[in-house]
Design an enzyme around this catalytic site. Structure first.
Site: not given
Length: 593
Positions: A188, A385
């Site tokens: 991430k 996401s």
């Protein structure tokens, strides 16, 4: 005092109407007065792709005054209509000199192929291909026409794909700024430029993985369309750069010629008296909205960052795209309540955003499925996401091979600016009541140990929720989802192999999938359910008055105002999407795009 306030309010309202209402009405009248000419009997559509494309048309009707561009969706829909229009004999495409978003090129290529299958030619012309963005995607799109021209002496610099990131860690260290963030997990990397001075091994691995997938897809597709061996095509491309003449000798393009010569060639194929028609003019003249009754597939569109709330607060003259959770979920619920709607195609182009806003929209997706109305997600350039959070429990997911998706992860935190400001004599002090965590996101200092523990625990819960939704929607064990998640970005082709995507294809493949899941036969109309604001509604949110009042007051302004007045509503910014104090399910947007 009361009378003074009333008078002041009246003066302010009059000023707003004077500066906004009058020019707005003039613009509207001018726009309505301009009608595209009728399509000639032998027409060649001139499609100029040299300006950037959005994925979807803006829901804001005034955005067109802020920019001049088309959307991928409007182009592919117009090409479908042109296929059956006997007046349209072909298309001339002006290619951009730099790169295109790969998934956009994939979607347009499918549309080009479908148009050509109807027996109508496409000629693509380039004035040069330069290493800016994903130029291999531009080349792939031009190659798909089978008739790719380049201007004499133009550059053919299609040699690979590069992505560049800027890292701020050393600058922050120099001035005492601390980027204090939690990530779930190592892939991430949206905030990595603030935390590091170079790529971490995970960041590098993930970036090279999706870049390699996009590069291979583009070259393989171009080789297929040009009937070349993929390895041979790759070797020839990477041995460049070339001038157009050398590219033609190597069989990388079809012909050398000026734009005028290309126009003459495609017009000759169209027949005697053929004329070039601007693609946007044809699109406006042949714009259709769903009418009639009977079975329909709802088309619902969402583009941009995902935020809570509803539209109406941003500058009405900007074309920026945002997905508002109230608006998108309402469109889905409206489709559920519409007895004629039998299935839903949800077109998404989003790198993510708020976890709570994403969950609100996902709840509407679940409601549609519970009502026995299949929901098929069609992914654009991004559906990562938060975009994947929304998609995770759809009936089916269709993505382009180069769509960027996944990024199943979360991050959050803050910038601690206190030490940096102290160097310049600025002191940040904090006071409060209740739990010490109430001030955890103050900018004066880093997280305390207890605040970090509490924040990290909350981030773990958000991540666990994300994992659970993907596992349930994709029928995968949670352990498997955790293995392929960790915030990693995948291309559509990679996601298909991992079970995160069902099919590779574009919008119309998603429509076919929705028809099949709903057991619909024959031609089925597409019904757009996404909210389209009227011009007065677009101003309503900014001015804080009703659309009805605006119409009445604008009429008065037209009588009393000065037609030369100019609008002053520039620079309004929607700041709803902030990372401090929130969990952001937002994927990185590669600089190459």
């Amino acid at each position: 005092m009361k009378q003074f306030l009333i008078t002041a309010a009246g003066v302010f309202a009059g000023l707003v109407l004077f500066l906004v209402g009058v020019p707005f009405l003039l613009i509207s009248m001018a726009a309505n007065a301009t009608r595209p000419e009728a399509t000639p009997s032998h027409a060649v559509l001139s499609l100029d792709l040299r300006e950037s494309l959005s994925d979807q048309d803006p829901s804001n009707p005034l955005a067109a005054f802020g920019r001049k561009s088309m959307s991928v969706m409007s182009v592919i829909e117009t090409l479908r209509r042109a296929e059956t229009d006997g007046k349209v004999k072909g298309v001339l495409v002006r290619l951009p000199e730099g790169g295109m978003e790969p998934a956009q090129a994939d979607e347009l290529r499918l549309a080009f192929k479908h148009f050509q299958a109807a027996g109508k030619p496409i000629l693509a012309h380039s004035q040069g291909l330069y290493p800016s963005g994903v130029v291999t995607a531009t080349y792939m799109l031009g190659a798909s026409t089978g008739n790719l021209w380049m201007q004499p002496g133009a550059s053919f610099q299609v040699t690979g794909l590069a992505n560049e990131d800027i890292f701020f860690k050393r600058l922050f260290d120099k001035y005492g700024v601390k980027a204090d963030y939690e990530q779930r997990y190592e892939f991430k990397n949206a905030v990595n430029p603030y935390l590091h001075d170079d790529y971490t091994p995970a960041h590098k691995e993930s970036t090279l993985s999706w870049m390699g997938s996009i590069y291979r897809t583009g070259l393989t597709t171009a080789a297929l369309d040009r009937k070349k061996n993929p390895a041979a095509l790759q070797a020839a491309i990477e041995a460049g750069p070339y001038l157009a003449e050398d590219a033609a000798k190597l069989g990388l393009i079809d012909k050398i010629g000026q734009v005028k010569e290309a126009q003459t060639a495609i017009l000759a194929k169209a027949g005697d008296g053929a004329k070039l028609v601007d693609f946007t003019d044809y699109m406006r003249a042949n714009h259709e909205r769903s009418t009639g009754s009977g079975p329909a597939i709802a088309v619902i569109e969402g583009e941009g960052a995902i935020v809570t709330g509803k539209d109406g607060t941003r500058n009405p003259f900007t074309g920026g795209s945002t997905i508002y959770s109230d608006d998108l979920s309402k469109a889905i619920y409206d489709a559920v309540d519409d007895k004629n709607v039998k299935a839903i195609v949800l077109r998404l182009n989003s790198p993510g955003g708020s976890d709570t806003a994403s969950e609100q929209i996902l709840a509407a997706v679940r409601a549609a499925k519970a009502a026995r109305k299949p929901v098929v997600v069609s992914m654009g350039t991004y559906a990562a996401s938060g975009g994947y959070w929304i998609s995770s429990q759809a009936s089916a997911i269709v993505a382009q091979p180069t769509t960027l998706t996944g990024s199943i992860g979360v991050y959050g935190g803050k910038f601690a600016l206190g030490p940096a400001l102290a160097k310049y004599g600025v002191d940040v002090r904090e006071t409060g009541v209740g739990s010490p965590y109430a001030g955890a996101f103050g900018m004066g200092q880093e997280f305390s140990a207890s605040d970090r523990a509490a924040f990290a625990g909350w981030m773990d819960q958000i991540y666990a929720n994300f994992i659970a939704r993907v596992a349930d929607g994709r029928h995968l064990p949670e352990a498997r989802v955790r293995e392929i998640a960790k915030g990693r970005v995948w291309t559509g082709a990679q996601a298909r192999q991992l079970g995160l995507v069902d099919e590779i294809g574009g919008f119309y493949q998603a429509v076919d999938k929705a028809k099949a899941l709903a057991d619909l036969k024959g031609e089925v109309r597409l019904k757009r359910m996404t909210k389209q604001s009227s011009p007065f509604e677009a101003l309503e949110g900014v001015l804080g008055v009703s659309a009805t009042s605006l119409k009445t007051l604008a009429a008065a302004a037209w009588i009393m105002g000065d037609p030369r007045a100019q609008s002053t509503l520039d620079g309004l910014v929607d700041e709803r999407l902030r990372s401090e104090g929130h969990a952001a399910v937002l994927a990185p947007r590669p600089g190459a795009f």
